[in-house]
Write a protein that holds these residues in place. Structure first.
Motif: not given
Length: 254
Positions: A195-206
């Motif tokens: 399961l990955e998440f990308k905060p608003a404004g970020a360029a990549s998933y974690t």
């Protein structure tokens, strides 16, 4: 295993079709030919779904003093009947020097037309062969391995949307993979999926966590809402199944 169908482009763009019946590649079958610089799909796996034709690039160099026809590289596992069923288009000779040619090739795999078997997923060896005008030919093992894989798919849903800061978000989804025999996607149970998440404004998933699919291929987990952003599932594949990513599902945190 698969049937061998070869579609070869010869001089002038005409198409010739024939069935390959060469013996097991194990060095030069009749000698007099050298195959070098063999590449298939840039060394990457060949991933095939259930309905769309997949065109795979290949290339090779051939040196011979024989008068030849229909040179090609192909995939095999064992004996003469154990080649993967596909069509081939091979370019005309790109002359390097007298008796030496480079060739560009396309392998075409179409699960919607040809009978592919799920057991054909996995490792295949790469062979090269050429037929001589007047009879005979040469077939060599090229010492390369290519993995042919069943395509996988993922879905995602994150809810509720929107959600209050600190509340629980439930993320669900499903992992499936191509069944070449039924020509449909089926549940792929027991897979470990990220399961990955990308905060608003970020360029990549974690990666946030990893979850196993249940016996029906379903995924479900919960996380605490802290930032607005996008959630997705990622499966990294294995020796018989290709990787996949779901689309992203954006959740606004208030």
């Amino acid at each position: 295993m698969g049937k061998q169908v070869w579609r070869v482009v010869v001089a002038g763009g005409a198409a010739a079709v024939f069935t390959a019946v060469a013996a097991v590649p194990a060095g030069a079958a009749e000698g007099g030919v050298s195959f070098t610089r063999v590449q298939v799909n840039g060394g990457k796996p060949i991933v095939i779904g259930v309905s769309e034709e997949v065109a795979v690039p290949a290339s090779f160099r051939m040196a011979t003093t024989h008068t030849w026809k229909w040179p090609a590289v192909f995939l095999y596992r064992g004996g003469a009947g154990d080649r993967l069923w596909h069509a081939i288009e091979t370019s005309d000779c790109i002359k390097v020097s007298p008796g030496v040619c480079d060739f560009n090739e396309r392998m075409y795999f179409d699960p919607s037309v040809w009978d592919m078997h799920n057991s054909e997923a996995g490792a295949w060896k790469v062979g090269a062969e050429v037929h001589f005008k007047g009879g005979g030919g040469d077939t060599d093992d090229e010492g390369l391995t290519v993995h042919v894989k069943r395509n996988s798919r993922l879905t995602v849903n994150a809810s509720p949307e929107p959600v209050s800061n600190g509340s629980t978000i439930t993320v669900t989804g499903k992992v499936t993979r191509a069944n070449w025999e039924t020509r449909k996607y089926a549940s792929y149970e027991g897979r470990l999926v990220s399961l990955e998440f990308k905060p608003a404004g970020a360029a990549s998933y974690t990666t946030v966590k990893k979850v196993y699919a249940n016996g029906s291929g379903d995924l479900r987990t919960t996380v605490k809402a802290s930032k607005t952003g996008t959630w997705r599932w990622v499966y990294h594949g294995n020796t018989t199944t290709g990787p996949s990513k779901s689309s992203g599902d954006n959740v606004v945190v208030k």
